[in-house]
Design a protein around this motif. Sequence first.
Motif, PDB file in Angstrom:
ATOM      1  N   ASN A  22       0.961   6.470  -6.950  1.00  0.00           N
ATOM      2  CA  ASN A  22      -0.406   6.812  -7.374  1.00  0.00           C
ATOM      3  C   ASN A  22      -1.030   5.694  -8.210  1.00  0.00           C
ATOM      4  OD1 ASN A  22      -2.645   8.517  -7.363  1.00  0.00           O
ATOM      5  ND2 ASN A  22      -2.080   9.457  -9.325  1.00  0.00           N
ATOM      6  N   ARG A  36     -11.445   2.323   1.814  1.00  0.00           N
ATOM      7  CA  ARG A  36     -10.337   2.765   0.962  1.00  0.00           C
ATOM      8  C   ARG A  36     -10.252   1.905  -0.305  1.00  0.00           C
ATOM      9  NH1 ARG A  36      -7.966   6.940  -0.946  1.00  0.00           N
ATOM     10  NH2 ARG A  36      -5.709   6.766  -1.245  1.00  0.00           N
ATOM     11  N   GLY A  49      -3.256  -0.344  -5.243  1.00  0.00           N
ATOM     12  CA  GLY A  49      -3.658   0.082  -3.911  1.00  0.00           C
ATOM     13  C   GLY A  49      -4.970  -0.539  -3.485  1.00  0.00           C
ATOM     14  N   HIS A  96      -5.287  -2.944  -0.312  1.00  0.00           N
ATOM     15  CA  HIS A  96      -6.193  -2.555   0.775  1.00  0.00           C
ATOM     16  C   HIS A  96      -7.225  -3.647   1.026  1.00  0.00           C
ATOM     17  CE1 HIS A  96      -4.795   1.695   0.768  1.00  0.00           C
ATOM     18  NE2 HIS A  96      -5.269   1.675   2.001  1.00  0.00           N
ATOM     19  N   ILE A 139       0.838  -1.206   0.000  1.00  0.00           N
ATOM     20  CA  ILE A 139       0.000   0.000   0.000  1.00  0.00           C
ATOM     21  C   ILE A 139       0.872   1.255   0.000  1.00  0.00           C
ATOM     22  CG2 ILE A 139      -1.557   1.370   1.445  1.00  0.00           C
ATOM     23  CD1 ILE A 139      -2.824  -1.386   2.275  1.00  0.00           C
ATOM     24  N   ARG A 199       0.805   3.935  -3.014  1.00  0.00           N
ATOM     25  CA  ARG A 199       0.386   5.324  -2.749  1.00  0.00           C
ATOM     26  C   ARG A 199       1.418   6.298  -3.309  1.00  0.00           C
ATOM     27  NH1 ARG A 199       0.492   5.254   2.503  1.00  0.00           N
ATOM     28  NH2 ARG A 199      -1.653   4.518   2.754  1.00  0.00           N
ATOM     29  N   THR A 200       2.688   5.984  -3.124  1.00  0.00           N
ATOM     30  CA  THR A 200       3.757   6.845  -3.636  1.00  0.00           C
ATOM     31  C   THR A 200       3.688   6.968  -5.151  1.00  0.00           C
ATOM     32  OG1 THR A 200       5.212   6.230  -1.803  1.00  0.00           O
ATOM     33  CG2 THR A 200       6.261   7.142  -3.767  1.00  0.00           C
ATOM     34  N   LEU A 224     -10.546   3.554  -4.137  1.00  0.00           N
ATOM     35  CA  LEU A 224      -9.517   3.365  -5.153  1.00  0.00           C
ATOM     36  C   LEU A 224     -10.062   2.606  -6.364  1.00  0.00           C
ATOM     37  CD1 LEU A 224      -6.546   2.506  -2.775  1.00  0.00           C
ATOM     38  CD2 LEU A 224      -6.726   4.538  -4.229  1.00  0.00           C
TER      39      LEU A 224
END
Length: 445
Positions: free
Chosen positions: A368, A399, A373, A377, A361, A365-366, A403
């Motif tokens: 995108n 979450r 993700g 999640h 995750i 996230r870094t 996403l």
Amino acid sequence: MQLRDWLNRSGWSRGELARHVHDLALQWGEPQIRPDTSRVRRWVDDGEQPRHPVPAILADLFSSRFGYRVTTYDLGLGDSPTIDEALIYSPSLKRTIEAVTDVGRADVDRRKFLTAAPFALAAVTEPSRDWLLNTLDQLPEPGRRVQLEDVAAVKNMFSHFQQMDIFQGGGSGRLVLAAYMNEHVYPLLRGTHTEETHRALCGAAAEQTYLLGWMAFDNGEHGTAQRYLIQSLRLAEESHDPALGAHVLAGMADQATLLGHPKEGRRLAQAGRQGLARANSPACLADLWTLEARALAALGDKTGTAHAVNAAERAFAGVNPDAEPEWARFIDEAYICGEWANSFRDLGLPGDAEPHARRSIAHARTQNRARRGALSHAALAVAHIQNRDLEAAHAAAVRTLDLSNRVKSSRSVEAVRDVRDRMMLFGAHPLVADFDERTRAVLAA
């Protein structure tokens, strides 16, 4: 009338088409076929069905005219293409090109017989066996002649479409890629080129065909995906690139396991590792061990899964991204840690799944990367459910849903569905009801 549309696009007059049909009929040993302008007008304007073998002659003429395969079905003069030919790993490159072109054209046209095509378990094992045997005992083929600049252009396009898949999901851009392959790449395979260019071109075509299969896989169109992947494997063999073939087998292994055939998934991953013995791609090796872990987890083999994950970790530690091929760039911490989390999730080992999910995750996230993700999640949410922590599971599940809404990916939607179904085990709880309400629109669509 479809035939009229093709004739208009060709720029031929009715008289010119009549002459072309007669000339080709002579080459086919059919001198009695001598249509005139009036006969062509009846075919084009009145819908008269030409007698055998004229439909096939017309298809051959238009194929030559446009530089890609046109079938009698495309002309409105015959049955649908035999897309099941794409389930066959053919020794003939010509048949391979025809088979993958048929799938590509049917895919672009969104024909129902393709979108409804089932995954064929019987077609899983034979391609990997043939690829492995041929890869381990390859002899050079006679050379042909196209330009290496053409190959470079194809490879540049691959990078663009791979980025589209990673960030937007398999449901975004696949039809554009299929049209590009049909109109620009597969026709190149019929051209003439040196042996070096031939191998490079087949490798580039294999990469793109694999990506078509992967996009269909991610979008839940498994019959389409399987056909692309089998033909990609054959093109990879033609390129003499065992790492690329092993990569295709990894995709086939992933699909087989996801569809409930983990024994076949494991065999495909093992075949890929055997073929990789003649190449050096730590990223691909890590992926193959990871997909074997997924298969073993689905089989409930905790010891085997732990061994495979450890082997994957050792291989992944040796990855140098700059030394890996473009198609291996997605095999990073976001992807591979997410798959390890899924393996332990499937075994019901939340304590082992959670740290891998969180690591995935963080990297997703870094970058995108919404699809990765969402999947990770979901793995985290399930780990919380297995630990009976509904509040944490609800937060991760929300979450996951957020996403998933950013990408076109049926895998992401199925991850949402899986989490929703598992949360139902908590019964009539407000958090369960809340998440069920949140997911209704997405799951209904």
